[in-house]
Scaffold this active site. Structure first.
Site, PDB file in Angstrom:
ATOM      1  N   SER A   1     -10.520   7.265  -2.804  1.00 33.70           N
ATOM      2  CA  SER A   1     -11.759   8.060  -2.683  1.00 33.70           C
ATOM      3  C   SER A   1     -12.971   7.430  -3.369  1.00 33.70           C
ATOM      4  O   SER A   1     -13.804   8.140  -3.934  1.00 33.70           O
ATOM      5  CB  SER A   1     -11.531   9.487  -3.191  1.00 33.70           C
ATOM      6  OG  SER A   1     -10.595  10.154  -2.351  1.00 33.70           O
TER       7      SER A   1
ATOM      8  N   GLU B   1       0.802   3.880   1.581  1.00 34.04           N
ATOM      9  CA  GLU B   1       1.136   4.396   2.918  1.00 34.04           C
ATOM     10  C   GLU B   1       2.299   3.604   3.518  1.00 34.04           C
ATOM     11  O   GLU B   1       3.124   4.152   4.253  1.00 34.04           O
ATOM     12  CB  GLU B   1      -0.115   4.357   3.817  1.00 34.04           C
ATOM     13  CG  GLU B   1      -1.076   5.476   3.412  1.00 34.04           C
ATOM     14  CD  GLU B   1      -2.534   5.220   3.719  1.00 34.04           C
ATOM     15  OE1 GLU B   1      -2.845   4.317   4.524  1.00 34.04           O
ATOM     16  OE2 GLU B   1      -3.378   5.930   3.143  1.00 34.04           O
TER      17      GLU B   1
ATOM     18  N   HIS C   1       0.862  -1.185   0.000  1.00 34.35           N
ATOM     19  CA  HIS C   1       0.000   0.000   0.000  1.00 34.35           C
ATOM     20  C   HIS C   1       0.900   1.238   0.000  1.00 34.35           C
ATOM     21  O   HIS C   1       1.961   1.239   0.623  1.00 34.35           O
ATOM     22  CB  HIS C   1      -0.919  -0.007   1.234  1.00 34.35           C
ATOM     23  CG  HIS C   1      -1.950   1.065   1.177  1.00 34.35           C
ATOM     24  ND1 HIS C   1      -1.660   2.370   1.488  1.00 34.35           N
ATOM     25  CD2 HIS C   1      -3.256   1.049   0.800  1.00 34.35           C
ATOM     26  CE1 HIS C   1      -2.751   3.103   1.310  1.00 34.35           C
ATOM     27  NE2 HIS C   1      -3.732   2.326   0.896  1.00 34.35           N
TER      28      HIS C   1
HETATM   29  P1  PGA Z   1      -9.678   6.026   0.582  1.00 36.06           P
HETATM   30  O1  PGA Z   1      -8.426   5.022   0.747  1.00 36.06           O
HETATM   31  O2  PGA Z   1     -10.823   5.205   0.023  1.00 36.06           O
HETATM   32  O3  PGA Z   1      -9.957   6.535   1.961  1.00 36.06           O
HETATM   33  O4  PGA Z   1      -9.258   7.072  -0.376  1.00 36.06           O
HETATM   34  C1  PGA Z   1      -8.174   4.041  -0.212  1.00 36.06           C
HETATM   35  C2  PGA Z   1      -6.975   3.212   0.197  1.00 36.06           C
HETATM   36  O5  PGA Z   1      -5.969   3.764   0.635  1.00 36.06           O
HETATM   37  O6  PGA Z   1      -6.996   1.969   0.088  1.00 36.06           O
END
Ligand code: PGA
Length: 258
Positions: free
Chosen positions: A220, A107, A105
């Site tokens: 999103s 992040e 991911h």
């Molecule tokens: P979000 O995150 O739907 O809050 O944009 C998506 C994700 O990071 O998997």
């Protein structure tokens, strides 16, 4: 002997929720509510997955038992066990009933410096344990502005997938970094362009099997835009962050397939 023709069916979509670092044990009420909504459907045309934080996985596997909701992890270590403080192995996730694991991911790539090579090893660790690995790729805003989206995705796919991966044990998630948690999304045409590019790269690498991979869109996704985004070519489901935290919103996204 005549060669046997292998036909690859269109993949069954997957709607996956990534709870990130959200949710205490009380969040089991959302799993119960989701399971109840899904139980009213005769046929579910997509697979449904929630990936909660590690401490609640075992509890939520029990909560989801007998329902159409599957539970997964958000990350795993490459090794089976050992001196790796704070890490969790794919075998541990499997042991408590997880079916999938998200790897790479953005992040984790950003916060923990994860490279494509490490992501490929983590995905392979998921396979070793019998999990389906969801491998995430996606460009940053600067990369998109510089016109590098497709080349970035090509490089991430090349480095984050192993030659022995297949559509049964691996799902791809395309998540533009600038669309995650921002309320901004690419247009349907832009999503379709990237997903079609991903499909072509998968077919170039894995042959006809490349058509069998599920390629999720993430960033999103909301009940209000899911139907449009899911209709883009080569989109086989969604990876959902914020809108997966409540059963009502998540079901609204699943409804794109109903
Ligand atoms: P979000 O995150 O739907 O809050 O944009 C998506 C994700 O990071 O998997």
């Amino acid at each position: 002997m005549a060669a046997r023709k292998t036909t690859v069916r269109a993949p069954k979509p997957l709607v996956a929720g990534n709870w990130k670092m959200n949710g205490l044990r009380g969040a089991k009420k959302e799993i119960n509510a989701l399971a109840k909504k899904l139980s009213k459907l005769d046929r579910l045309p997509c697979d449904v997955l929630i990936c909660p934080p590690t401490p609640t996985i075992a509890l939520l596997v029990e909560t989801a038992k007998g329902s159409k909701v599957r539970i997964g992890g958000q990350d795993c270590h490459t090794q089976v066990s050992g001196a790796h403080t704070g890490d969790v192995s794919a075998e541990m996730l499997k042991d408590v009933g997880a079916k999938y694991v998200i790897v790479g991911h953005s992040e984790r790539r950003a916060d923990h410096g994860e490279t494509n090579a490490l992501v490929a090893q983590k995905a392979a660790a998921g396979h070793r344990a019998g999990l389906i690995s969801i491998v995430c790729v996606g460009e940053t805003e600067a990369e998109r502005d510089a016109g590098k989206t497709l080349s970035v995705i090509t490089a991430q796919l090349k480095g984050s997938l192993g030659d022995d991966f297949d559509p049964k044990n691996t799902v791809i998630a395309y998540e533009p970094v600038w669309a995650i948690g921002t309320g901004r999304t690419p247009t349907t045409a832009e999503v379709g362009q990237v997903h079609t590019h991903i499909r072509k790269r998968l077919v170039a690498r894995f042959g006809e099997q490349g058509n069998g991979y599920r390629v999720l869109y993430g960033g999103s996704v909301k009940p209000t835009n899911a139907e449009e985004l899911m209709a883009a070519p080569n989109v086989n489901g969604a990876l959902v962050g914020g809108a997966s935290l409540t059963a009502a919103d998540f079901y609204g996204i699943i409804s794109a397939y109903l």
